[in-house]
Write an enzyme that holds these catalytic residues in place. Structure first.
Site, PDB file in Angstrom:
ATOM      1  N   ASP A  26       0.855  -1.186   0.000  1.00 15.22           N
ATOM      2  CA  ASP A  26       0.000   0.000   0.000  1.00 15.22           C
ATOM      3  C   ASP A  26       0.890   1.235   0.000  1.00 15.22           C
ATOM      4  O   ASP A  26       1.945   1.253   0.644  1.00 15.22           O
ATOM      5  CB  ASP A  26      -0.888  -0.022   1.250  1.00 15.22           C
ATOM      6  CG  ASP A  26      -1.618   1.294   1.477  1.00 15.22           C
ATOM      7  OD1 ASP A  26      -2.694   1.467   0.901  1.00 15.22           O
ATOM      8  OD2 ASP A  26      -1.098   2.134   2.234  1.00 15.22           O
ATOM      9  N   ASP A 125      -4.241   2.203  -4.927  1.00 17.23           N
ATOM     10  CA  ASP A 125      -3.051   2.360  -4.076  1.00 17.23           C
ATOM     11  C   ASP A 125      -2.640   1.070  -3.369  1.00 17.23           C
ATOM     12  O   ASP A 125      -1.806   1.097  -2.468  1.00 17.23           O
ATOM     13  CB  ASP A 125      -3.296   3.461  -3.037  1.00 17.23           C
ATOM     14  CG  ASP A 125      -4.403   3.108  -2.049  1.00 17.23           C
ATOM     15  OD1 ASP A 125      -5.192   2.199  -2.361  1.00 17.23           O
ATOM     16  OD2 ASP A 125      -4.489   3.749  -0.983  1.00 17.23           O
ATOM     17  N   GLU A 126      -3.186  -0.060  -3.781  1.00 10.81           N
ATOM     18  CA  GLU A 126      -2.905  -1.309  -3.065  1.00 10.81           C
ATOM     19  C   GLU A 126      -2.858  -2.486  -4.035  1.00 10.81           C
ATOM     20  O   GLU A 126      -3.732  -2.618  -4.897  1.00 10.81           O
ATOM     21  CB  GLU A 126      -3.982  -1.535  -1.999  1.00 10.81           C
ATOM     22  CG  GLU A 126      -3.634  -2.585  -0.964  1.00 10.81           C
ATOM     23  CD  GLU A 126      -4.618  -2.542   0.214  1.00 10.81           C
ATOM     24  OE1 GLU A 126      -4.722  -1.491   0.860  1.00 10.81           O
ATOM     25  OE2 GLU A 126      -5.278  -3.566   0.453  1.00 10.81           O
TER      26      GLU A 126
END
Length: 437
Positions: A26, A125-126
């Site tokens: 992340d 974002d992950e």
């Protein structure tokens, strides 16, 4: 309910469970960190909040930098009115195109360490990486994690946090519950099957666990299950009977068991197309609402044609202003399968005119369901063939022009009126401002 619990401590035999080196990575406060870097600031010390509709008191915080979270308890989902007036926070509007650009750069770094089949992009974002086959080239999971973190920092000045685990579930939990908060441990954490009693079973609130929402939490509470230890010690057969397959999954997850393989993950086919619009203010005139409905339906129809699909069920959801006596309505209707803009607009407006009450409108959702592959031509008993051909040819021309010159290159006159949303929607990405300038 004590009857659900065993009289002895229940541990699982993990000897036959598959083990993989899974990383869940992340980017810390991604949107806010990108904005900090763009301004020459360090992501950990910058005081930045990315806010959708910052001029409105109901504007939504999409991301807050770590320092803002620490000093003011502002986080994703907070509203503008919750931000202290005297707070020294730089409020910026989202730039989705910029964030997607950075996301692609991060994915390129991941691809240096794993093949595409072992990479699963979970969100902007992950991501999950299976580095089991990468050890001979790059070292063990912790070494690979450190190398990826270093490259993301050197090339993008962003801070990556890494959860490591024997399976995707353990990696995700290690990320959320430990790695994100482990500054002194280089934002890394590893959870194994053997560590379950010291990790998963220490999670006190059920809804803090990945995959358990507030509704499921309440149902479990009614059964006397209040934390992950309770869940792990519950009667498997009772859970399966009460919740079905979900109960079985909850039990195994409470023991850290997840047999998902990133390289063999199931990708469900999309079975509906949907457009949602929160209007900038209450719309009091039904004609103004109809303009937006037309635009949204046309966008959905164009998407159908792009994928060579037709829809057999249309659905319209209207949300009234919060000051209204009723929240709105949600209705759907079966239709003869179609991808025609004119036919679908006519059908959706029919629902609106039938169920609309004289209240101001604030939200609109147009959905197409029961999708199927389009045949050579959809013939109707109630429409002349010439009319159908003209509609189809017109849709093809409109799609072609918009594909080449952009959506706003060809608009209905109604879309140029004050309360139309077509032009405004064309400047958004993911519902937020796309401009990277």
């Amino acid at each position: 309910m004590s009857s659900l619990k065993n009289d002895f401590l229940l541990h699982m035999d993990y000897s036959n469970e598959p083990r993989h080196d899974i990383l869940c990575i992340d980017i810390k406060s991604f949107f806010a960190s990108v904005e900090a870097v763009e301004r020459g600031q360090h992501p950990l010390t910058a005081r930045i909040a990315v806010v959708s509709k910052p001029d409105s008191q109901g504007g939504l915080v999409l991301a807050a930098s770590p320092k803002v979270k620490e000093l003011y308890q502002i986080k994703t989902g907070s509203r503008v009115y919750e931000i202290p007036r005297q707070a020294k926070i730089q409020i910026v509007e989202p730039r989705m195109e910029l964030y997607l650009e950075k996301n692609l750069a991060i994915i390129d770094i991941f691809k240096r360490y794993v093949p595409v089949k072992d990479l699963h992009v979970y969100s902007i974002d992950e991501s999950f990486l299976d580095v089991s086959q990468s050890a001979k080239l790059f070292g063990r999971r912790q070494e690979i994690s450190s190398k990826i973190q270093q490259e993301i920092w050197q090339e993008l000045k962003l801070i990556a946090t890494v959860g490591m685990g024997d399976n995707p579930l353990l990696a995700k939990l290690a990320l959320d519950h430990e790695a994100k908060h482990q500054y002194l441990n280089n934002y890394q954490a590893y959870w194994s099957y053997e560590s379950v009693p010291l990790t998963i079973w220490q999670i006190q609130r059920l809804s803090d666990f990945w995959g358990i929402g507030s509704k499921t939490e309440k149902k479990l509470n009614r059964l006397g299950i209040y934390n992950l230890y309770d869940l792990a010690q519950s009667d498997f057969y009772f859970l399966k009977k009460y919740f079905g397959v979900i109960g079985q999954q909850l039990f195994f997850h409470a023991h850290g068991i997840d047999r998902t393989l990133l390289s063999e993950r199931f990708q469900p086919k999309e079975n509906s197309f949907s457009k949602n619009q929160i209007l900038p203010h209450d719309y009091y005139q039904p004609k103004e609402v109809e303009i937006v409905i037309r635009e949204m339906t046309e966008e959905n129809a164009s998407r159908l044609r792009k994928h060579k699909l037709v829809t057999g069920v249309i659905k319209l959801t209207i949300g009234y202003s919060k000051e209204s006596l009723t929240p709105g309505f949600n209705r759907q209707m079966k239709i003869e399968a179609s991808d025609s803009s004119s036919q679908l607009i006519k059908a959706v407006l029919k629902i609106f005119r039938k169920y609309y009450e004289n209240y101001p409108v604030r939200t609109i959702n147009v959905s197409f369901k029961a999708l199927s592959l389009k045949q050579e031509r959809q013939l109707s008993l109630f429409e002349p063939l010439e009319s159908l051909i003209q509609d189809e040819e017109l849709d093809e021309v409109v799609d072609l022009v918009r594909k080449k010159y952009g959506y706003t290159s060809l608009l209905h006159a109604s879309s140029l009126t004050k309360n139309s949303m077509a032009i405004r929607r064309s400047k958004l990405l993911g519902g937020h401002q796309a401009n990277i300038k």
